[in-house]
Design an enzyme around this catalytic site. Sequence first.
Site, PDB file in Angstrom:
ATOM      1  N   CYS A  88       0.842  -1.203   0.000  1.00  0.00           N
ATOM      2  CA  CYS A  88       0.000   0.000   0.000  1.00  0.00           C
ATOM      3  C   CYS A  88       0.879   1.256   0.000  1.00  0.00           C
ATOM      4  O   CYS A  88       1.279   1.741   1.053  1.00  0.00           O
ATOM      5  CB  CYS A  88      -0.929  -0.003   1.215  1.00  0.00           C
ATOM      6  SG  CYS A  88      -2.011   1.444   1.283  1.00  0.00           S
ATOM      7  N   CYS A 136      -0.475   4.202   1.919  1.00  0.00           N
ATOM      8  CA  CYS A 136      -0.316   4.154   3.376  1.00  0.00           C
ATOM      9  C   CYS A 136       1.124   4.480   3.792  1.00  0.00           C
ATOM     10  O   CYS A 136       1.347   5.212   4.753  1.00  0.00           O
ATOM     11  CB  CYS A 136      -0.626   2.756   3.911  1.00  0.00           C
ATOM     12  SG  CYS A 136      -2.247   2.135   3.465  1.00  0.00           S
ATOM     13  N   ASP A 137       2.091   3.906   3.103  1.00  0.00           N
ATOM     14  CA  ASP A 137       3.449   3.846   3.651  1.00  0.00           C
ATOM     15  C   ASP A 137       4.475   4.752   2.975  1.00  0.00           C
ATOM     16  O   ASP A 137       5.617   4.839   3.437  1.00  0.00           O
ATOM     17  CB  ASP A 137       3.953   2.401   3.595  1.00  0.00           C
ATOM     18  CG  ASP A 137       3.060   1.476   4.412  1.00  0.00           C
ATOM     19  OD1 ASP A 137       2.464   1.959   5.395  1.00  0.00           O
ATOM     20  OD2 ASP A 137       2.952   0.290   4.074  1.00  0.00           O
TER      21      ASP A 137
END
Length: 606
Positions: A393, A396-397
């Site tokens: 992801c 997200c990261d």
Amino acid sequence: MSALFKRGKDDTTKSAAAPAPAASPAPPASELEDWFIPKESRQHLTAYFKQLKSPVALEIYAKDGVNDEYNEFTSKFVRDLTRLTDKITETRYDLDSDRALELGVSASPTVLIAPDRYDIRYAGAPAGEEGRSFLEAIGLASMGQSGLGEPAKKLLAELDAPRAVKVFVSPTCPYCPAQVMNAVRAAIERPKHVSVEVVEIYENPDIADRYGVGSVPHTVVNEELHLMGLEPEEKFVVELVTLKNAEEILSRERQAALAGKAAGEFDLVIVGAGPAGLTAAIYAARSGLSAVVLDRQNVGGAVAITPNVENYPGFVSVPGAKLVDILGLHARQYTPIHEFEGVTEVKIGRLIEVYTDKAMYLCRALILATGATWKKLGVPGEERLFGRGVSYCATCDAYLYRGKKVLVVGGGNTAATDALYLKNIGAVPTIVHRRGLLRAERHLADSVAREGIEVLFNTTVAEILGKTRVSGARVIEADSGAEREVEAEAVFVAIGELANSELAELVGLATDDEGNIRIESGQRTNIPRVYAAGDVTGGIRQIVTAVSQGAVAAMSAFDDLTRLKAAGPHVEDSPEVEGAPEDTALPEAPEQAAAPAEAAPADKAQ
Ligand SMILES: Cc1cc2nc3c(=O)[nH]c(=O)nc-3n(C[C@H](O)[C@H](O)[C@H](O)COP(=O)(O)OP(=O)(O)OC[C@H]3O[C@@H](n4cnc5c(N)ncnc54)[C@H](O)[C@@H]3O)c2cc1C
């Protein structure tokens, strides 16, 4: 000290005056114009703050020269909150004040929520996704209610020792606020035992590094238990209390909870609250079916992690999170949506039994809209280093890897989008693609070239390297067979998706070689009164196809149930009866044709 923190040390002030009463003269134009929070959001907040009961004191800590732009954000944001309601007050402190020392506050900015009653702090500006949890935490603190479900409350009542929880988050991670709320709810339920610190990783890279955070949300309890990802409420609470993995304990609790629990009964249960499931819910309810949507995570499915959607008709460009909000709100007007309630088992009979970890639902028809999940590379190091630099992801990261070298494995739309996103955020991505040409849509491939993103063509990843964190990858060049190591601090895997068809297999639905549920006319499956829609059926995996299939599946369920009812109770009672007689005209499903190779939106391989 930052210009916005110019008051004296330990200076306690209610920042701006409370909103003026209706009869008072209008405030001067200058005051009206210096709002930081946009007008539309202020209106929503004003309505939200009406439910506040007890006053909530916020303490803001900051240090000049450290994260200045975030100090400023926090200062202006909180100032506006205090102007929108007199229930919120603020006090500002220097990071080197006695109070900061006494409370062990060391990050700039840090905000404490109601420190007179709770130990809840945000290390980092409450911006982006975390703005949501911050406001929700204020609401719960004001009402003095955790909002935890009864099973979680019961479990938490057993806690008799302190628990210090750190939740690492990024402002773009859609899963983070829900994990933060798990911890915040626990802190409100057991204020003497549970403390929570929400750590924003971009503003606090040193803390994230110290705890080995490679993916968010990442939760650390009492410096010893590391929890990866977003967890269902009960699982989190069990782990918080026991400091152990919860699976075994929970299944005992679930059995106990299920025994004797009255099940809800519906015409239709929809599994999955992505675009397909939400649309099915709207169409089902509007045709008069009683329905419920169950999802193991929060509303939105894959759209929640899509930075920007530019091909959904009616929206030239819309952030995935916003589209999810709109869709979710729309569907909720028609049907209940039960989040964090994963379906674990289905038994087909006259009434279909749908089991979750919380309850059992009875229904006459079932729609599976369970979507698809990222494919794994299946190479050594991938499992071991997941959350330690291996990520699926980028949204997200990505923040964790600003200024760092990262690999993006894949050559389709997702890989190209991820690489562009990473580059935009300041990471240095290299795409590793096993073919000689990117399979992404033309405009994405052009952007990759324009941005100067390096692509290692005809190259595969054989191993992800690193002892405790990713340090690189061993790659193989297809032409020469030569192996070499490429340095990188993260590997983002973007090689396509696999249908979430575990439930389908459990029920005995026919699937194709890749695990996609086989669809007949009207999104029907090989089992009467069971339908499938969206990514779980393969084909063109896009929002627009998912919503259209969701609508068709709901209308087929309506047609079939109506037909069964009209045929009389003897037919309706038979589990064998076909939902759709062959000689009857039914709404046609969109063609399930395979996408042509050059236009395939879903990546099939590296
Ligand atoms: C990074 C990324 C970018 C994308 N960009 C675009 C784009 O720009 N435009 C576009 O049109 N499409 C895009 N897509 C594709 C699009 O998001 C999907 O096609 C769409 O979300 C499919 O909807 P769905 O409802 O079928 O499945 P999903 O959105 O995947 O939803 C499925 C839901 O089912 C739930 N679920 C699964 N199993 C269970 C269970 N056992 N019990 C309960 N719940 C369960 C899941 O938690 C999930 O919420 C993108 C996808 C990704 C990953």
